[in-house]
Design an enzyme around this catalytic site. Structure first.
Site, PDB file in Angstrom:
ATOM      1  CB  ALA B   9      54.258  30.943  48.541  1.00 24.20           C
ATOM      2  CG  HIS B  10      48.254  31.635  48.019  1.00 23.99           C
ATOM      3  ND1 HIS B  10      48.548  30.462  48.672  1.00 23.99           N
ATOM      4  CD2 HIS B  10      46.983  31.503  47.559  1.00 23.99           C
ATOM      5  CE1 HIS B  10      47.492  29.663  48.616  1.00 23.99           C
ATOM      6  NE2 HIS B  10      46.535  30.271  47.952  1.00 23.99           N
ATOM      7  CB  SER B  11      52.914  36.202  47.991  1.00 24.47           C
ATOM      8  OG  SER B  11      54.058  37.021  47.934  1.00 24.47           O
TER       9      SER B  11
END
Lengths: 209, 226
Positions: B9-11
């Site tokens: 995920a990006h986060s």
């Protein structure tokens, strides 16, 4: 005139300088339709490539491109990391262990890079991505190589075509990446990836002169 | 030894939160978050994805799930870079639903391809998903139960129910409120929306049909160990 591993390394240093010069421009292009990190990410990636090459330059053009590919994959992040990384990696693979490139070899490496980017991003011409700059660039390079032009002319033909190809993204609706969420609102904007591809090819052409 | 999951995920917090959620439903499955950049920013990091895939593989293989576009590219690149081809595979699935479905399938002992299918099926509308086999009428056994646990067939109880029948040779379906779903699918069970006090019907066919009914009855009677 051929193109050795040290020529390729020199060309990548030129790319790094051009990316640094245009960092703010790329950030600005990405700010309107993306997440404003394209310039930052590319600069980080290519300066890491230069640092790696400062330590040691591998023996063949393909090996240099492979080092660039793995460094870009690790350092760039965002979509540009896997895309440029795959492009460089496929170019490196197609060159295998040739010690010197001729104009046809350069065009062949560009073609392999394009196919890699296209497969990774699943983008086609007209989606408003770096592919819109790369396809005409590769076609122009292949035409120049077939016509018997030297490496500098091949790359310069590619860079000219990439500029036009990048410009062609302005009226398009983005269909890939974060810009695609904007739909019609992405119309009227130059795609940052297409722009960076054109800059990269221009830097390579400059280094080959 | 179950299939491992890696969440790209990006986060970092998004990946960690989802790993926590999946871990609640599939406590024995290795679910590793690989979110964000090493410095803490938003983005996907190739090196940490590769490292997570290697750690998640206990020999049964790894399924990667991703949130947005470039996470998919990073995941695919990581899979291609592995020394052994076929160890890991990227699921084309919604991040949250696909991860939950994959985790529950892995907990039930599914192999890598079936975990991948479970993830992918989580993205398809119910009427487009694979049609569950209809139990043979002559052999169908049936039991009617009342849910007394506080949250009804919510995520964790639904996962327990699906897991409870995963290893049995039986076709099991659950009916509630006029709907009927495959008991092996945690998402389908949750979609019934059965709450505390609702009655559900469980239908089972196949060699271990009675065992399936017994296990589900026992779970419901124990209030899903709430």
């Amino acid at each position: 005139m051929g193109c050795t591993a040290s020529d390729v390394a020199r060309a990548l240093r030129a790319v790094s300088e051009v990316v640094a010069e245009h960092r703010d421009e790329l950030v600005e292009l990405d700010r309107v339709i993306g997440d404003a990190d394209h310039g930052e990410n590319l600069q980080r990636g290519f300066s890491a490539v230069v640092s790696t090459l400062d330590t040691a330059v591998p023996e063949t053009p393909g090996a240099v491109l492979k080092v660039a590919a793995t460094t870009l994959i690790s350092k760039v992040g965002g979509a540009a990391g896997p895309l440029y990384g795959t492009g460089f990696l496929r170019a490196a693979t197609t060159l295998a262990d040739r010690s010197e490139l001729d104009p046809a070899g350069v065009a062949g490496a560009l073609r392999a890079g394009l196919e890699g980017v296209r497969a990774r991003g699943k983008a086609e011409q007209g989606d408003a991505t770096m592919v819109d700059a790369l396809i005409p660039a590769v076609e122009a390079a292949e035409r120049a190589a077939e016509a018997g032009d030297g490496i500098a002319e091949v790359l310069s033909a590619a860079a000219d075509a990439a500029d036009k190809g990048a410009e062609s993204t302005v009226p398009l609706v983005a269909r890939k990446g974060r810009a695609s969420y904007l739909g019609e609102r992405s119309v009227g904007h130059l795609d940052p990836g297409a722009r960076s591809t054109a800059l990269l090819l221009r830097a390579l052409a400059g280094a080959a002169r | 030894m179950s299939v491992g999951l890696v969440l790209v995920a990006h986060s970092a917090r998004l990946a960690e939160g989802l790993a926590e959620l999946a871990g609640q439903m599939a406590p024995d499955v290795t679910v590793l978050p690989a979110g964000g950049l090493p410095g803490g920013g938003l983005g996907t990091d190739y090196d940490s994805v590769v490292a997570a895939v290697q750690r998640a593989d206990s020999g049964a293989g790894v399924v990667l799930l991703y949130d947005l576009g470039s996470a998919q590219m990073t995941a695919e690149l990581a899979v291609e870079s592995l020394p052994e081809e076929g160890t890991a595979v990227v699921a084309d699935a919604p991040f949250v639903e696909g991860t939950v479905a994959a985790a529950v399938a892995a907990q039930g002992g599914a192999d890598r391809d079936r975990v991948l299918e479970a993830a992918a099926a989580a993205g398809a509308p119910a009427d487009l998903g694979p049609a569950p086999a209809e139990p043979d009428d002559r052999e169908t056994r049936q039991v009617e139960l009342t849910l007394r646990n506080e949250v009804g067939l919510h995520a964790r109880p639904a996962a327990l129910l699906a897991r409870g029948v995963a290893d049995l040779d039986a076709q099991v379906r659950v009916r509630a409120g006029g709907e009927e779903v495959d008991a092996h699918s945690v998402l389908a069970l949750m979609s019934l929306g059965a709450r505390q006090g609702d009655r559900i019907e469980v239908l089972a066919a196949g060699r271990q049909a009675q065992e399936a009914l017994d296990r589900i009855s026992s779970l419901v009677e124990r209030d899903f160990d709430e």
